[in-house]
Design an enzyme around this catalytic site. Structure first.
Site, PDB file in Angstrom:
ATOM      1  N   ARG A  17       0.853  -1.247  -0.120  1.00  0.00           N
ATOM      2  CA  ARG A  17       0.047  -0.116  -0.098  1.00  0.00           C
ATOM      3  C   ARG A  17       0.887   1.350   0.053  1.00  0.00           C
ATOM      4  O   ARG A  17       0.300   2.198  -0.132  1.00  0.00           O
ATOM      5  CB  ARG A  17      -0.974   0.058   1.182  1.00  0.00           C
ATOM      6  CG  ARG A  17      -2.302  -0.837   0.809  1.00  0.00           C
ATOM      7  CD  ARG A  17      -3.254  -0.916   2.198  1.00  0.00           C
ATOM      8  NE  ARG A  17      -2.595  -1.859   3.088  1.00  0.00           N
ATOM      9  CZ  ARG A  17      -2.869  -1.891   4.406  1.00  0.00           C
ATOM     10  NH1 ARG A  17      -3.831  -1.179   5.056  1.00  0.00           N
ATOM     11  NH2 ARG A  17      -2.424  -2.859   5.292  1.00  0.00           N
ATOM     12  N   GLY A  84       4.074 -15.464   6.896  1.00  0.00           N
ATOM     13  CA  GLY A  84       3.325 -14.947   8.173  1.00  0.00           C
ATOM     14  C   GLY A  84       4.314 -14.879   9.132  1.00  0.00           C
ATOM     15  O   GLY A  84       5.496 -15.054   9.157  1.00  0.00           O
ATOM     16  N   GLY A 108       9.040  -3.854  12.398  1.00  0.00           N
ATOM     17  CA  GLY A 108       9.973  -2.790  11.638  1.00  0.00           C
ATOM     18  C   GLY A 108       9.237  -1.648  11.192  1.00  0.00           C
ATOM     19  O   GLY A 108       9.778  -0.624  11.031  1.00  0.00           O
ATOM     20  N   GLY A 146      -5.655  -8.519  15.754  1.00  0.00           N
ATOM     21  CA  GLY A 146      -5.996  -9.804  16.487  1.00  0.00           C
ATOM     22  C   GLY A 146      -6.691  -9.351  17.840  1.00  0.00           C
ATOM     23  O   GLY A 146      -6.093  -8.393  18.381  1.00  0.00           O
ATOM     24  N   ASN A 381      39.840  40.394   8.717  1.00  0.00           N
ATOM     25  CA  ASN A 381      38.474  41.011   8.089  1.00  0.00           C
ATOM     26  C   ASN A 381      38.554  40.772   6.402  1.00  0.00           C
ATOM     27  O   ASN A 381      39.467  40.862   5.935  1.00  0.00           O
ATOM     28  CB  ASN A 381      38.482  42.531   8.194  1.00  0.00           C
ATOM     29  CG  ASN A 381      37.130  43.064   8.023  1.00  0.00           C
ATOM     30  OD1 ASN A 381      36.315  42.679   6.988  1.00  0.00           O
ATOM     31  ND2 ASN A 381      36.845  43.886   8.860  1.00  0.00           N
ATOM     32  N   TYR A 391      40.708  25.475  -6.422  1.00  0.00           N
ATOM     33  CA  TYR A 391      40.679  24.055  -7.187  1.00  0.00           C
ATOM     34  C   TYR A 391      41.234  24.645  -8.525  1.00  0.00           C
ATOM     35  O   TYR A 391      41.001  25.593  -9.086  1.00  0.00           O
ATOM     36  CB  TYR A 391      39.038  24.090  -7.298  1.00  0.00           C
ATOM     37  CG  TYR A 391      38.674  22.701  -8.326  1.00  0.00           C
ATOM     38  CD1 TYR A 391      39.434  21.524  -7.917  1.00  0.00           C
ATOM     39  CD2 TYR A 391      38.190  22.675  -8.957  1.00  0.00           C
ATOM     40  CE1 TYR A 391      39.363  20.185  -8.538  1.00  0.00           C
ATOM     41  CE2 TYR A 391      37.735  21.404  -9.939  1.00  0.00           C
ATOM     42  CZ  TYR A 391      38.430  20.385  -9.652  1.00  0.00           C
ATOM     43  OH  TYR A 391      38.138  19.102 -10.153  1.00  0.00           O
TER      44      TYR A 391
HETATM   45  C1  UD1 Z   1      -0.578  -8.857  13.159  1.00  0.00           C
HETATM   46  C2  UD1 Z   1      -0.939  -9.746  14.339  1.00  0.00           C
HETATM   47  C3  UD1 Z   1      -2.259  -9.260  14.924  1.00  0.00           C
HETATM   48  C4  UD1 Z   1      -1.863  -7.795  15.524  1.00  0.00           C
HETATM   49  C5  UD1 Z   1      -1.474  -6.976  14.410  1.00  0.00           C
HETATM   50  C6  UD1 Z   1      -0.885  -5.476  14.956  1.00  0.00           C
HETATM   51  C7  UD1 Z   1      -0.208 -11.966  13.554  1.00  0.00           C
HETATM   52  C8  UD1 Z   1      -0.771 -13.321  13.029  1.00  0.00           C
HETATM   53  N1  UD1 Z   1      -1.141 -11.116  13.674  1.00  0.00           N
HETATM   54  O1  UD1 Z   1      -1.445  -8.851  12.058  1.00  0.00           O
HETATM   55  O2  UD1 Z   1      -2.482  -9.959  16.040  1.00  0.00           O
HETATM   56  O3  UD1 Z   1      -3.193  -7.160  15.992  1.00  0.00           O
HETATM   57  O4  UD1 Z   1      -0.163  -7.603  13.858  1.00  0.00           O
HETATM   58  O5  UD1 Z   1      -0.358  -4.754  13.947  1.00  0.00           O
HETATM   59  O6  UD1 Z   1       0.869 -11.827  13.860  1.00  0.00           O
HETATM   60  N2  UD1 Z   1       5.984  -9.862   8.397  1.00  0.00           N
HETATM   61  C9  UD1 Z   1       7.231 -10.289   7.934  1.00  0.00           C
HETATM   62  N3  UD1 Z   1       7.202 -11.521   7.437  1.00  0.00           N
HETATM   63  C10 UD1 Z   1       5.642 -12.269   7.312  1.00  0.00           C
HETATM   64  C11 UD1 Z   1       4.640 -11.448   7.628  1.00  0.00           C
HETATM   65  C12 UD1 Z   1       4.905 -10.405   8.217  1.00  0.00           C
HETATM   66  O7  UD1 Z   1       8.440  -9.847   8.079  1.00  0.00           O
HETATM   67  O8  UD1 Z   1       5.741 -13.190   6.668  1.00  0.00           O
HETATM   68  C13 UD1 Z   1       6.080  -8.412   9.113  1.00  0.00           C
HETATM   69  C14 UD1 Z   1       5.459  -7.257   8.404  1.00  0.00           C
HETATM   70  O9  UD1 Z   1       6.271  -6.579   7.345  1.00  0.00           O
HETATM   71  C15 UD1 Z   1       4.986  -6.483   9.496  1.00  0.00           C
HETATM   72  C16 UD1 Z   1       4.783  -7.152  10.553  1.00  0.00           C
HETATM   73  O10 UD1 Z   1       5.531  -8.362  10.463  1.00  0.00           O
HETATM   74  O11 UD1 Z   1       5.929  -5.271   9.821  1.00  0.00           O
HETATM   75  C17 UD1 Z   1       3.182  -7.639  10.901  1.00  0.00           C
HETATM   76  O12 UD1 Z   1       2.749  -8.362   9.877  1.00  0.00           O
HETATM   77  P1  UD1 Z   1       1.245  -7.835   9.460  1.00  0.00           P
HETATM   78  O13 UD1 Z   1       0.917  -9.012   8.192  1.00  0.00           O
HETATM   79  O14 UD1 Z   1       0.911  -6.739   9.278  1.00  0.00           O
HETATM   80  O15 UD1 Z   1       0.624  -8.579  10.441  1.00  0.00           O
HETATM   81  P2  UD1 Z   1      -1.104  -8.325  10.851  1.00  0.00           P
HETATM   82  O16 UD1 Z   1      -1.931  -9.141   9.854  1.00  0.00           O
HETATM   83  O17 UD1 Z   1      -1.356  -6.820  10.711  1.00  0.00           O
END
Ligand code: UD1
Ligand code: MG
Length: 471
Positions: A17, A84, A108, A146, A381, A391
């Site tokens: 996004r 995930g 991050g 969550g 001054n 240069y």
């Molecule tokens: C996650 C939580 C949710 C919480 C929310 C808060 C889980 C399953 N759910 O959901 O309970 O309320 O954050 O913001 O954890 N990332 C990776 N690799 C991956 C997936 C994600 O590095 O494979 C990183 C993303 O870049 C991001 C962070 O992890 O910085 C969270 O991932 P995101 O997919 O946004 O989690 P949510 O679905 O928002």
């Protein structure tokens, strides 16, 4: 906090996004990439090592992160595919195989988490005495988050929005995604997580139910503003604004006057002394240090620079890797480039540019000058329009001006060249040879006055016009 501490910061996401060629965590707020903030918090708390889990644009993210923290105990782990949050943390296992203790898990793209909140999380963790503790928050609209499910007050499970029942979706307490976990539990538990859920992902949140089976899950609640992430550029700007407010408020409480905090951009790590006054539209970046009772005029930009007590920076003065001494007066529209070092009470006026220039106490260049690769003594001054010709097209050369030197306006100093103590250079001189102390150098051709010249010219013109019309 005696147990060893490490951290895993998830930085692998693409950030669709953001609609960007650049990985989301590299987009900056107040001069630093998003991921620098959680990494910094972890490092401040003494976490070592700190593992950044990278994936999308892994090399760029690693390079930019190392540049931010050249000395820090950082490690990088690659998550090849985004399967995930649990899979992301698991990618860090190899990097932490020699570590035993507590592991922070942070995102991050969540830049505003405060050190105090992480400290409170560790305290809650110690009090609960379990294997995992988490931060919860109450967003105005919990859709997508969550939900933290409790029984008899204790946290028992987190259910993701997409997997939740209508009744569970009524719960307002949400998971912020910030945890501290015992390593003895973490890696074993992660290996048992499956992806049989609405999104087919490995959910880190499944850890919570496993942890609850082993003991109390500690929790603290934080303001949503602090745990909010960045998903698009509107949120990026919102987080930047919140951070700006936080930093500016801190400085004002410490005795700094900000005429218009909304247009004052002070990066984290900048130091400002009490009774300093800052006009609108000022940026203080890159670890700049400003002393006490300094006045910074509108539109000044200071990067990685030092300004000593009592100095005055008039509007639109730029400093980059420069040092300004006590009670100096700079600008308006002065530009101090890297390697500029000014002693006390130096004055640099409008349209004066300096680079690798040292000026001694009380020296002045008040108008329109370029002083590059120059070593200038005290009480010098420098006249308007003076240029160091540093240069020769291949190399840079040094100009040296002794103490008490007077350089007349519109002088060119062709480097390498030295002007000895107390010497004078006449206006309009091109200095190509060293000037001995106490002497006068002039290179202008002597002035000639031709009496009556203007009248004669007029007469010549009149007669040639007459020829043109009759001819
Ligand atoms: C996650 C939580 C949710 C919480 C929310 C808060 C889980 C399953 N759910 O959901 O309970 O309320 O954050 O913001 O954890 N990332 C990776 N690799 C991956 C997936 C994600 O590095 O494979 C990183 C993303 O870049 C991001 C962070 O992890 O910085 C969270 O991932 P995101 O997919 O946004 O989690 P949510 O679905 O928002
Ligand atoms: Mg998210």
């Amino acid at each position: 906090m005696t147990a060893p501490l490490a951290a895993v910061v998830l930085c692998a996401g693409k950030g669709t996004r953001m609609k960007s060629e650049k990985a989301k965590v590299l987009h900056a707020i107040l001069g630093k990439p998003l991921c620098a903030y959680p990494l910094m918090r972890a490092l401040e708390l003494g976490a070592s090592p700190v593992v950044s889990v990278v994936g999308h644009q892994a090399e760029e993210v690693e390079r930019a992160t190392r540049a931010q923290f050249p000395e820090a105990p950082l490690r990088f782990a690659l998550q090849k595919e985004q399967r995930g949050t649990a899979d992301a943390v698991r990618s860090a296992e190899e990097s932490l195989k020699d570590f035993q203790g507590r592991v922070f898990i942070l995102y991050g793209d969540v830049p505003l988490v405060r050190r105090e909140t992480l400290e409170a999380l560790v305290a809650a963790h110690e009090q609960a005495g379990g294997v995992l503790s988490l931060v919860s928050t109450r967003p105005a609209d919990p859709t997508g988050y969550g939900r933290v499910l409790r029984a008899a007050g204790g946290v028992v499970r987190i259910v993701e929005h997409k997997d939740a029942t209508e009744a569970e979706r009524q719960v307002g307490e949400c998971n912020a995604g910030i945890y501290v976990v015992e390593s003895s539990f973490l890696w074993k538990a992660l290996a048992n997580i499956r992806s049989a859920n609405a999104q087919g992902e490995f959910y880190l949140t499944d850890l919570v139910e496993m942890a609850a089976a082993q003991g109390a899950v500690g929790s603290i609640e934080a303001d949503f503003g602090e745990t909010a992430g960045v998903n698009d550029r509107v949120e990026l700007a919102a987080r930047a604004r919140e951070l700006q407010t936080r930093i500016n408020t801190w400085h004002m409480r410490n005795g700094v006057t900000l005429a218009d905090p909304a247009t004052t951009y002070i990066e984290e790590g900048v130091v400002i002394g009490a009774d300093t006054e800052i006009a609108p539209g000022v940026t203080l970046a890159g670890g700049t240090v400003v002393g006490r009772q300094v006045s910074i005029g509108q539109g000044c930009i200071l990067t990685a620079s030092t300004v000593a007590d009592g100095a005055t920076l008039k509007p639109y003065t730029l400093l980059e890797e420069a040092r300004a001494g006590e009670r100096g007066i700079l600008g308006p529209f002065a530009r101090l480039r890297p390697g500029t070092e000014l002693a006390e009470e130096v004055h640099l006026g409008n349209f004066v540019e300096t680079k690798k220039a040292h000026l001694g106490r009380g020296s002045k260049a008040n108008h329109l000058a370029y002083l590059g690769d120059a070593r200038i003594g005290a009480g010098v001054n420098v006249g308007a329009g003076t240029i160091t010709c540093n240069y020769d097209g291949v190399h840079k050369h040094l100009t040296e001006l002794g103490d008490g030197v007077f350089i007349g306006s519109d002088t060119q100093l062709v480097a390498p060249v030295k002007v000895g103590d107390g010497a004078y250079v006449g206006a309009g001189t091109t200095v190509t040879k060293d000037v001995p102390p106490g002497s006068l150098a002039v290179s202008r051709t002597p002035q000639v006055n031709v009496e009556g010249w203007a009248e004669k010219k007029k007469a010549r013109q009149a007669s040639s016009r007459g020829k043109a019309t009759t001819g």
